[in-house]
Design a protein around this motif. Structure first.
Motif, PDB file in Angstrom:
ATOM      1  N   PRO A 168      -3.686  18.633  -6.741  1.00  0.00           N
ATOM      2  CA  PRO A 168      -2.769  17.623  -6.211  1.00  0.00           C
ATOM      3  C   PRO A 168      -3.523  16.522  -5.482  1.00  0.00           C
ATOM      4  CG  PRO A 168      -2.088  19.844  -5.572  1.00  0.00           C
ATOM      5  CD  PRO A 168      -3.412  19.988  -6.252  1.00  0.00           C
ATOM      6  N   MET A 211       0.845  -1.198   0.000  1.00  0.00           N
ATOM      7  CA  MET A 211       0.000   0.000   0.000  1.00  0.00           C
ATOM      8  C   MET A 211       0.875   1.240   0.000  1.00  0.00           C
ATOM      9  SD  MET A 211      -2.866   0.792   2.818  1.00  0.00           S
ATOM     10  CE  MET A 211      -2.641   2.145   3.922  1.00  0.00           C
ATOM     11  N   ASP A 212       0.619   2.066  -0.963  1.00  0.00           N
ATOM     12  CA  ASP A 212       1.453   3.263  -1.080  1.00  0.00           C
ATOM     13  C   ASP A 212       1.174   4.229   0.051  1.00  0.00           C
ATOM     14  OD1 ASP A 212       2.666   2.401  -3.358  1.00  0.00           O
ATOM     15  OD2 ASP A 212       1.227   3.367  -4.672  1.00  0.00           O
ATOM     16  N   ARG A 247     -15.600  21.830  -7.609  1.00  0.00           N
ATOM     17  CA  ARG A 247     -14.506  22.647  -8.145  1.00  0.00           C
ATOM     18  C   ARG A 247     -13.971  22.070  -9.447  1.00  0.00           C
ATOM     19  NH1 ARG A 247     -10.731  22.205  -3.007  1.00  0.00           N
ATOM     20  NH2 ARG A 247     -11.530  20.087  -3.249  1.00  0.00           N
ATOM     21  N   ILE A 265       0.600   7.658   1.595  1.00  0.00           N
ATOM     22  CA  ILE A 265       0.102   8.939   1.114  1.00  0.00           C
ATOM     23  C   ILE A 265       0.955  10.022   1.735  1.00  0.00           C
ATOM     24  CG2 ILE A 265      -1.876  10.443   1.042  1.00  0.00           C
ATOM     25  CD1 ILE A 265      -3.343   8.218   0.339  1.00  0.00           C
ATOM     26  N   PRO A 266       1.559  10.845   0.923  1.00  0.00           N
ATOM     27  CA  PRO A 266       2.438  11.872   1.511  1.00  0.00           C
ATOM     28  C   PRO A 266       1.636  12.827   2.388  1.00  0.00           C
ATOM     29  CG  PRO A 266       2.095  12.246  -0.822  1.00  0.00           C
ATOM     30  CD  PRO A 266       1.450  10.943  -0.507  1.00  0.00           C
ATOM     31  N   ASP A 267       2.234  13.079   3.530  1.00  0.00           N
ATOM     32  CA  ASP A 267       1.535  13.977   4.439  1.00  0.00           C
ATOM     33  C   ASP A 267       1.748  15.424   4.057  1.00  0.00           C
ATOM     34  OD1 ASP A 267       2.258  11.877   7.252  1.00  0.00           O
ATOM     35  OD2 ASP A 267       0.456  12.057   6.040  1.00  0.00           O
ATOM     36  N   LYS A 268       2.850  15.654   3.405  1.00  0.00           N
ATOM     37  CA  LYS A 268       3.167  17.038   3.049  1.00  0.00           C
ATOM     38  C   LYS A 268       2.140  17.533   2.040  1.00  0.00           C
ATOM     39  CE  LYS A 268       7.319  19.523   1.518  1.00  0.00           C
ATOM     40  NZ  LYS A 268       7.096  19.665   0.093  1.00  0.00           N
ATOM     41  N   LEU A 269       1.685  18.674   2.321  1.00  0.00           N
ATOM     42  CA  LEU A 269       0.644  19.203   1.438  1.00  0.00           C
ATOM     43  C   LEU A 269       1.272  19.926   0.280  1.00  0.00           C
ATOM     44  CD1 LEU A 269      -1.454  20.318   4.411  1.00  0.00           C
ATOM     45  CD2 LEU A 269      -2.066  18.536   2.818  1.00  0.00           C
ATOM     46  N   SER A 270       0.510  20.213  -0.661  1.00  0.00           N
ATOM     47  CA  SER A 270       1.051  20.761  -1.904  1.00  0.00           C
ATOM     48  C   SER A 270       1.767  22.073  -1.651  1.00  0.00           C
ATOM     49  CB  SER A 270      -0.076  20.988  -2.904  1.00  0.00           C
ATOM     50  OG  SER A 270      -0.944  21.990  -2.442  1.00  0.00           O
ATOM     51  N   LEU A 298      -7.476   5.357  -2.977  1.00  0.00           N
ATOM     52  CA  LEU A 298      -6.958   4.150  -2.339  1.00  0.00           C
ATOM     53  C   LEU A 298      -8.087   3.350  -1.706  1.00  0.00           C
ATOM     54  CD1 LEU A 298      -4.297   2.806  -1.872  1.00  0.00           C
ATOM     55  CD2 LEU A 298      -4.068   4.072   0.272  1.00  0.00           C
ATOM     56  N   THR A 302      -2.943  15.270  -2.734  1.00  0.00           N
ATOM     57  CA  THR A 302      -3.039  15.503  -1.300  1.00  0.00           C
ATOM     58  C   THR A 302      -4.144  16.488  -0.963  1.00  0.00           C
ATOM     59  OG1 THR A 302      -1.363  17.175  -1.649  1.00  0.00           O
ATOM     60  CG2 THR A 302      -0.629  15.049  -0.778  1.00  0.00           C
ATOM     61  N   CYS A 303      -4.702  17.070  -1.969  1.00  0.00           N
ATOM     62  CA  CYS A 303      -5.739  18.064  -1.736  1.00  0.00           C
ATOM     63  C   CYS A 303      -7.000  17.393  -1.182  1.00  0.00           C
ATOM     64  CB  CYS A 303      -6.045  18.750  -3.062  1.00  0.00           C
ATOM     65  SG  CYS A 303      -6.879  20.305  -2.882  1.00  0.00           S
ATOM     66  N   PRO A 304      -7.588  17.926  -0.132  1.00  0.00           N
ATOM     67  CA  PRO A 304      -8.806  17.301   0.402  1.00  0.00           C
ATOM     68  C   PRO A 304      -9.962  17.460  -0.577  1.00  0.00           C
ATOM     69  CG  PRO A 304      -7.985  19.021   1.892  1.00  0.00           C
ATOM     70  CD  PRO A 304      -7.193  19.121   0.643  1.00  0.00           C
ATOM     71  N   LYS A 352      -8.719  25.489  12.703  1.00  0.00           N
ATOM     72  CA  LYS A 352      -8.113  24.185  12.469  1.00  0.00           C
ATOM     73  C   LYS A 352      -8.097  23.914  10.995  1.00  0.00           C
ATOM     74  CE  LYS A 352     -10.191  22.635  16.723  1.00  0.00           C
ATOM     75  NZ  LYS A 352     -11.234  21.914  17.364  1.00  0.00           N
ATOM     76  N   ASN A 353      -7.002  23.438  10.544  1.00  0.00           N
ATOM     77  CA  ASN A 353      -6.938  22.945   9.167  1.00  0.00           C
ATOM     78  C   ASN A 353      -7.168  23.960   8.076  1.00  0.00           C
ATOM     79  OD1 ASN A 353      -6.213  20.365   9.660  1.00  0.00           O
ATOM     80  ND2 ASN A 353      -8.290  19.718  10.070  1.00  0.00           N
ATOM     81  N   CYS A 380      -4.406  24.184  -0.832  1.00  0.00           N
ATOM     82  CA  CYS A 380      -4.925  23.393  -1.929  1.00  0.00           C
ATOM     83  C   CYS A 380      -5.982  24.106  -2.734  1.00  0.00           C
ATOM     84  CB  CYS A 380      -5.524  22.090  -1.394  1.00  0.00           C
ATOM     85  SG  CYS A 380      -4.260  20.888  -1.080  1.00  0.00           S
ATOM     86  N   GLN A 381      -6.388  25.235  -2.266  1.00  0.00           N
ATOM     87  CA  GLN A 381      -7.529  25.853  -2.935  1.00  0.00           C
ATOM     88  C   GLN A 381      -7.231  27.289  -3.285  1.00  0.00           C
ATOM     89  OE1 GLN A 381     -10.856  25.338  -0.409  1.00  0.00           O
ATOM     90  NE2 GLN A 381     -10.584  23.138  -0.248  1.00  0.00           N
ATOM     91  N   GLU A 409       3.790  23.243  -6.811  1.00  0.00           N
ATOM     92  CA  GLU A 409       2.805  22.302  -7.360  1.00  0.00           C
ATOM     93  C   GLU A 409       1.577  23.058  -7.808  1.00  0.00           C
ATOM     94  OE1 GLU A 409       3.642  19.028  -4.051  1.00  0.00           O
ATOM     95  OE2 GLU A 409       1.847  18.637  -5.246  1.00  0.00           O
ATOM     96  N   ILE A 421      -4.441  23.683   5.542  1.00  0.00           N
ATOM     97  CA  ILE A 421      -4.557  22.629   4.538  1.00  0.00           C
ATOM     98  C   ILE A 421      -5.415  23.119   3.391  1.00  0.00           C
ATOM     99  CG2 ILE A 421      -5.482  20.345   4.081  1.00  0.00           C
ATOM    100  CD1 ILE A 421      -4.945  19.661   6.985  1.00  0.00           C
ATOM    101  N   LEU A 422      -6.499  23.724   3.746  1.00  0.00           N
ATOM    102  CA  LEU A 422      -7.429  24.148   2.709  1.00  0.00           C
ATOM    103  C   LEU A 422      -6.855  25.274   1.893  1.00  0.00           C
ATOM    104  CD1 LEU A 422     -10.564  23.937   4.918  1.00  0.00           C
ATOM    105  CD2 LEU A 422      -9.998  22.465   3.031  1.00  0.00           C
ATOM    106  N   HIS A 474      -7.322  10.806   6.442  1.00  0.00           N
ATOM    107  CA  HIS A 474      -7.509   9.496   5.855  1.00  0.00           C
ATOM    108  C   HIS A 474      -7.097   8.345   6.764  1.00  0.00           C
ATOM    109  CE1 HIS A 474      -3.297  10.583   5.012  1.00  0.00           C
ATOM    110  NE2 HIS A 474      -3.098   9.318   5.247  1.00  0.00           N
TER     111      HIS A 474
END
Lengths: 300, 581
Positions: free
Chosen positions: B544, A1-2, B537, A4-9, B521, B546-548, A114-115, A122-123, A13, A118-119, B491
């Motif tokens: 990416p 099982m690969d 979207r 999943i990288p925790d590092k966010l974009s 996965l 990793t994007c939620p 929180k988080n 990516c957005q 990227e 992350i958002l 995840h």
């Protein structure tokens, strides 16, 4: 099982992601932040981007670009926009990432942080319908909490009934009444419709921007089929081509069942009487509000 | 082992089994029992319309008479599921029209029903009796006209809380003059006025009418005429309960109500004028169910009404009742089993009524049979929750909505973990729980440890990490439905507990932190689940891995990936990675 990288974009990227910004379609107030906010050219979905044009006294009309550039005169239906409680959400999309809207509305203190990181990463643009963007403007908007979609969890039927109750009861407090008002929005040619909560917008500009984001996926399809890809620039003849094809007009059905052009009445009056919205092809809209058309012709 | 127990005998015995669970158990005993059972199963419940296909259902159960189907996820009620998502009824009707000509009952929840479907129903099933459309949408009053006109044996037409495009009230007039079989009519969600004389005649000629729920457009002065024609009514919903105060309207109402000796349930009460409430007092002693959740009436008037209803079992009310009114409720209504308190002004910045956690504490103390609660309020404390839990260990449904997301214990400013922990620890029969307020991973540890009978859990703006989700997925043995919004779950817990998802009906996660890569996965790992990403979207491949994702809906299915997805839904499966790139 690969793993999943925790590092966010990272931002690099982000840049590699298909950059839709340059072909992004948006409604814009001439000279407003909407037109300015993104690098590249903002092509108005519903009309020509009049950012660089002289005002001719129409500059404050938020609805200008809902109608096609060629029929700019429609916008003349609104005189002196100040009394309509214009609310310009400057750079609102850029702020969306910072706004914590998903975790706590304004007034919730800092407990909800929180988080968002992350958002944010990516957005770059989050074309979600406006959430929690109620910006208080002293005189015009009621002092209600910023609204998160679907919270508190109350069914539409109950919400709409509450809305009618409150407006019938003639609020002593003078609030403009209910906290939310969902109406359906259909667009000619789109396979399904959407629902928007009119109370999350405070102006026509706000509403038109949100609608544009919501329905742009349908028109992007059109553009793709005309051979535009990625960062390809539009030549002028392409642009005129597209504008001709994308003459859309925003209309609404009022309490009496009549279909009206959006923008004829003050914002508050509009939200009180609007039952549903329809984005229709400009050619079909000519039957509406002929008085307005006459006015426009007179002006031109 | 051969035994010659005639099939007919077994079939006869099986007919006494009404619960689906029992029938499912029976069908697993051996092949011949499976065969006998499948031929005699008459009622089918499909909790998720995408978990199975019409063809599979029909193939296994050829003689069905009643179906109940649920479509969209629960959070669709709060506009979290975009329009056009799915849950279309038509494929089911078109398959059943061919295979179940004797179908009698269709009960639906959160499905998209078109006029075409309604017309097909009305023409395909000669013995059609019951149509219940709960929170459905997509149809107009024209569809209702087809049902009225063609279903000669119709008994129930119940449109509870559906969104109907109301073209006119004329549909009601399509019931033929010789139509007399109506037992239940609920049109409370409709806006248009129906022809009142048609309604009167309909009520007059249906002697078995037990339930009549009118819509807002029927004015209060017209009620006596209907009540007089249907003194056998058991459940009645008024229209707008307001008019200028006139003594003759009032006395007519009193008289009409007193003629109804069997009334047990009242609802409606839009625009209620308090002065008309006493007209009902002489039926109140028999009333067991009262829905005042649209009645904008202040606490004293509510208390006066409630004090007349000692047999009340179920009360839905607005927060105008306030703590004082709930105290009165707890002293007058000792039989109370279900209480729902809705907010009158949920978006106001300041509380408009004096309703606090105290009201719920009082009711939990005073009503020994209370088992089901839905309560909206603006403040809560661990102390109150602990008291409630100790007072009322017999809760089976506990849904608390503190209006401000992540509001802490207002006394101590701590999270409400221990309060909800007390609820799950004391209420050992708890089947449904909705959380709110400031909550950390601790509360999920309590839930995973104690809530062994919990079947449905709703979480919003809660938790700190995947550990929280892991507690729930690994600890709640009876969990069937889990819906989560705006929580920092990624995840890890999901993938670690992937097998759990096959034991559940569905999982909903929106505005969380589950990455697209993780969804892919999960989809690859679990072929018997549909892992659906909902993202407005555009394709998740444009971002990416990793994007939620915006929203995730995972459910077990034997029907494979959906074939009717809109363009903002993607199914993660082995082929997905290839197809989307």
């Amino acid at each position: 099982m690969d793993k999943i990288p925790d590092k966010l974009s990272s931002s690099s990227e982000k840049n590699e992601v298909l950059n839709l910004e340059e072909t992004e379609l948006r409604l814009g107030l001439p000279g407003s932040e909407f037109s300015d906010k993104k690098a590249g050219n903002g092509f108005s979905l519903f009309g020509k981007d009049l950012k660089d044009e002289t005002n001719n006294g129409f500059s404050q009309n938020p609805l200008k670009n809902i109608f096609s550039g060629a029929k700019r005169g429609f916008s003349d239906a609104i005189d002196g926009s100040n009394k309509w409680g214009l609310c310009i959400n400057g750079g609102s999309e850029v702020d969306l990432g910072k706004n914590d809207v998903l975790f706590s509305p304004r007034g919730g203190g800092n407990v909800g942080v929180k988080n968002t990181n992350i958002l944010q990463s990516c957005q770059p643009t989050t074309p979600q319908p406006v959430e929690g963007k109620k910006i208080e403007h002293g005189s015009t908007t009621p002092a209600s909490k910023a609204q998160v979609v679907g919270w508190p969890p109350i069914r539409s039927f109950r919400k709409n009934t509450l809305a009618t109750n409150l407006s019938r009861n003639n609020d002593v407090t003078g609030n403009s009444g209910p906290g939310c008002l969902y109406v359906k929005v259909s667009m000619d040619g789109a396979p399904y419709l959407r629902k928007v909560d009119l109370k999350t917008y405070c102006s026509y500009a706000d509403l038109s921007s949100a609608l544009e984001k919501m329905f742009s996926c349908f028109t992007i399809g059109q553009y793709a089929s005309h051979g535009l890809r990625g960062k390809e620039e539009l030549s002028e003849c392409h642009l005129m081509d597209l504008l001709d094809r994308s003459e859309y007009v925003l209309t609404y059905e009022d309490k009496d069942g009549d279909w009206m052009l959006v923008g004829d009445v003050p914002w508050e009056m509009f939200t009180d009487s609007c039952k549903r919205l329809r984005i229709m092809k400009g050619s079909e809209a000519s039957g509406l509000a002929p008085r307005v058309i006459e006015k426009c012709k007179g002006q031109n | 082992m051969a035994y010659s127990f005639p099939e007919e005998v077994l079939e006869y015995v099986f007919a006494f089994l009404s619960s689906d669970k029992d029938r499912n158990a029976v069908s697993l005993v051996c092949k011949s029992w499976y065969e006998i059972e499948r031929w005699c199963r008459r009622r089918i419940f499909i909790g998720n319309c995408y978990a199975v296909s019409p063809q599979i259902v029909i193939r296994r159960f050829p003689e069905v008479r009643a179906v109940k189907i649920k479509g969209k996820p629960h959070f669709a009620d709060f506009n979290l599921v975009p329009e056009g998502w799915g849950a279309y009824l038509y494929p089911w009707i078109s398959a059943m029209a061919r295979s179940y000509p004797w179908l009698e009952e269709i009960k639906l929840k959160r499905m998209v029903v078109t006029d075409e479907s309604l017309e097909l129903i009305s023409k395909s099933f000669k013995n059609f009796k019951v149509l219940v459309l709960s929170s459905c949408e997509g149809f107009t009053t024209d569809g209702l006209a087809s049902i009225a006109a063609n279903c000669r044996n119709l008994r129930e037409l119940d449109l509870r809380e559906s969104e109907v495009e109301d073209l006119s009230g004329h549909w009601l007039s399509h019931f033929p003059d010789n139509f007399t079989s109506l037992v239940s009519l609920n049109m409370s969600c409709l806006g248009s006025e129906v022809s009142f004389s048609a309604l009167e005649r309909l009520v007059s000629r249906c002697p078995n009418l037990k339930t009549l729920r009118l819509n807002r457009a029927v004015p209060v002065e017209k009620l006596p005429s209907l009540l007089r024609r249907a003194p056998q009514l058991v459940e009645f919903g008024t229209g707008a309960y307001s008019a200028e105060i006139q003594t003759d309207i009032f006395s007519n109402l009193v008289e009409a109500f007193s003629g109804c000796k069997h009334l047990k349930s009242l609802s409606g009460f839009w625009d209620v004028v308090p002065a008309y409430l006493p007209a009902m007092y002489n039926v109140c002693s028999r009333i067991t169910s009262l829905n005042l959740s649209y009645a904008t009436v202040q606490s004293p008037d509510l208390v006066e009404l409630i004090s007349q209803c000692p047999n009340l079992k179920c009360l839905w009310v607005l927060d105008y009742i306030e703590d004082a009114g709930l105290k009165a409720l707890s002293s007058y209504c000792k039989d109370l089993q279900e209480l729902r308190v809705f907010p009158s002004d949920p978006y106001g910045a300041e509380p408009n009524v004096s309703l606090t956690e105290q009201g719920l504490v009082t009711v939990s103390a005073g009503c020994p049979k209370l088992q089901s609660v839905l309560y909206f309020c603006r403040q809560m404390s661990n102390a109150a929750l602990i008291a409630i839990a100790r007072n009322r260990p017999n809760f089976i449904r506990f849904r608390l909505c503190i209006i401000e997301p992540q509001a802490p214990d207002y006394l101590t400013l701590e999270p409400l973990d221990t309060g909800f922990g007390a609820i799950v620890e004391n209420c050992k029969e708890l089947r449904r729980l909705s959380l709110s307020g400031l909550l950390t991973d601790r509360v999920f540890e309590y839930i995973g440890t104690h809530a062994k009978k919990l079947e449905m859990l709703s979480i919003a703006f809660a938790g700190d990490s995947d550990l929280g989700l892991h507690h729930v997925l690994s600890g709640c043995e009876s969990l069937r439905k889990l819906e989560i919004r705006d929580c920092p779950f990624g995840h890890k817990a999901l993938l670690a507990n992937a097998a759990k998802l096959e034991t559940m009906r569905s999982l909903w996660m929106s505005s969380c932190s589950v990455s697209y890569g993780a969804c892919k996965l999960l989809g690859q790992k679990m072929p018997r689940l549909n892992v659906e990403v909902i993202d407005e979207r555009g394709s998740p491949n444009s971002r990416p891995e990793t994007c939620p994702v915006e929203k995730l809906y995972v459910y077990r299915t034997v029907a494979g990936p959906r074939v009717d997805k809109p363009d903002f839904v993607w199914t993660m499966d082995e082929d997905a990675a290839l197809r989307l790139s």
